[in-house]
Write a protein that holds these residues in place. Structure first.
Motif: not given
Length: 512
Positions: A349-367
């Motif tokens: 178990t790990i805090s989701a804040e330590k693995v941001p790729w879990v909660k990211t999205s296409y919209d968040s990653l577009v410039n």
């Protein structure tokens, strides 16, 4: 004068006699009025500790003719050191495990600190200090009070069904068996039994608390290691997939020099990545450390129960020295996720804040900007404001100057022209900001209708390639943003409209 001296001597002598009498009264043995007894030192409970025919340590509390303990005080049941432990068999509500100890010896016969392994899990790294705590508890056992000699009262102390049963095997082939019951009220300690006797002892809580540990408490919390050096710290590709991602997202380092973004997205579309979000994603892959170990050697049903059979998020990152493949569950109500290595046998178990790729999205990653090329990377910017086309050529020149001390300094000068008309750099820079710092309001698909209200073509000096951005009318206060023919989403109108108004005046070298 002599008379006064004699008086002073008498007074001092009297004071000394009085002090002596007080000390005598203080240190005289206290009596009950009928007889006097000498003060005695508390030597603890009268008891005997032996080993039975099977080599198991036993303790016997001595009582008087009435079956009472004359001096119910402290005592020692075991007195070994951890290095003298061969094996610890531990049973509690978390399961059963065997811990073996060994003391490494180098080729010169010099020994180092005692180390531990778990039988059946020898290939697993252990968390530092936990096995040592268990061994310390198992080596020596002191008690502070005998609670009862009556075996019928075991339930009162939680010892009819002990929470921990510990069997310790020592290097001298003897054994000790400890049963741990309830904690005493007001943090006074913990109740235990020892050997075959039903005697209940009170011990310090931290002297047996380590017996509550289970397998998952001993396994190392290190999920993976950080890069050993800078050469291995950047991934050549990062793929994110799973049930949270309708399409696989692929990020790669940006090396084209045309845009300041650190990463480019190559799927599901080709674009520059959001600087902050992509950096967070890249920073949550190596050097991960868990909150807890949840499972070891999980079954298929166990993986399904924690959301890892069909993971919410999957990641594959390729580095020069290794490939990191991870899978994670959906964040729970506490903001934690279950995570494991692809093909691994430990669920963390790990805090989701330590693995941001879990909660990211296409919209968040577009410039966040429709397109924001470096001005220094361009040789030409062509702008059509819906009526006319204006072509601005850009050139840079470097000039090196040496001062009187021999120190060199280099300055870069950018020249902008519209045909033969040189444009003031400050005027063009403000215009360029409105052209390039147009933010994406969303990434929703839309149809482009009619003629664009603004079209900008950027030509790069490095290879002569171009990028073209167009804006079309849409509903509300947004335009449809199109990059090289692909609809990127919607853009806010304000800077687009400002750039349209500025184009003609800037081309004439007039500031607004």
């Amino acid at each position: 004068m002599k008379k006064n001296t004699k008086i002073l001597i008498i007074v001092c002598a009297a004071a000394l006699i009085l002090a002596g009498l007080m000390c005598l009264l203080i240190f005289l043995p206290k009596g009950d009025g009928s007889s006097s007894k000498a003060a005695t030192y508390d030597e603890g409970v009268k008891m005997s500790v032996t080993t039975d025919k099977d080599g198991v340590h036993q303790a016997q509390i001595q009582t008087n003719d009435k079956g009472e303990i004359d001096n119910n005080s402290y005592g020692t049941l075991m007195d070994y050191i951890p290095a003298k432990i061969s094996k610890i068999h531990l049973e509690n509500k978390k399961g059963t495990l065997d811990i073996k100890s060994y003391t490494p010896t180098d080729k010169n016969g010099k020994t180092s600190a005692t180390q531990y392994t778990i039988v059946g899990y020898e290939d697993f790294d252990l968390q530092g200090g936990i096995a040592d705590n268990i061994a310390n508890n198992a080596a020596s056992i002191d008690f502070t009070k005998v609670m009862t000699l009556d075996g019928s009262k075991l339930a009162d102390y939680g010892l009819d069904k002990p929470r921990d049963t510990v069997t310790v095997t020592y290097t001298d082939k003897t054994k000790a068996v400890i049963y741990v019951g309830d904690d005493a009220p007001q943090s006074a300690g913990t109740y235990i039994k020892f050997g075959d006797s039903d005697t209940v002892y009170l011990v310090a809580k931290d002297s047996v608390s380590a017996f509550d540990y289970g397998l998952t408490d001993l396994i190392s919390l290190t999920i993976n290691d950080a890069a050993s050096d800078n050469d291995n710290s950047e991934a050549s590709s990062i793929e994110i997939s799973g049930s949270n991602f309708p399409k696989t997202i692929t990020l790669k380092p940006n090396s084209d020099g045309k845009n300041s973004a650190s990463f480019v997205m190559t799927s599901p579309v080709e674009c520059y990545a959001n600087e902050k979000e992509s950096s967070l994603v890249a920073g949550g892959i190596r050097g991960l450390y868990a909150l807890t170990v949840k499972m070891v050697n999980p079954s298929s049903s166990q993986l399904s129960s924690v959301g890892l059979s069909e993971p919410y998020a999957k990641l594959k990152a390729v580095y020069p020295d290794t490939t990191v493949s991870l899978r994670a569950s959906k964040p729970d109500g506490n903001g934690n996720v279950c995570l494991m290595k692809e093909g691994g046998n430990i669920v963390y178990t790990i805090s989701a804040e330590k693995v941001p790729w879990v909660k990211t999205s296409y919209d968040s990653l577009v410039n966040e900007y429709v397109l924001y090329p470096k001005m220094s990377a361009l040789s030409e910017v062509s702008v059509n404001d819906g009526k006319n086309t204006y072509t601005f050529s850009l050139s840079t020149a470097q000039k090196t100057k040496t001062d009187d001390n021999g120190s060199e300094s280099t300055t870069t000068t950018t020249t902008v022209k519209n045909g033969k008309t040189e444009i003031e750099l400050a005027t063009f820079s403000g215009f360029y900001e409105n052209l390039t710092m147009i933010e994406l309001a969303d990434t929703k698909s839309d149809s482009k209708n009619g003629s664009p209200v603004l079209t900008v073509t950027y030509t790069y000096s490095s290879d002569g390639s171009t990028d073209t951005v167009s804006y079309y009318k849409s509903d509300g206060n947004r335009y449809v943003a199109v990059i090289n023919g692909r609809v990127a989403g919607h853009a806010y109108q304000s800077k687009v409209n400002t750039a349209v108004k500025q184009a003609a005046s800037v081309a004439a070298n007039k500031s607004e």
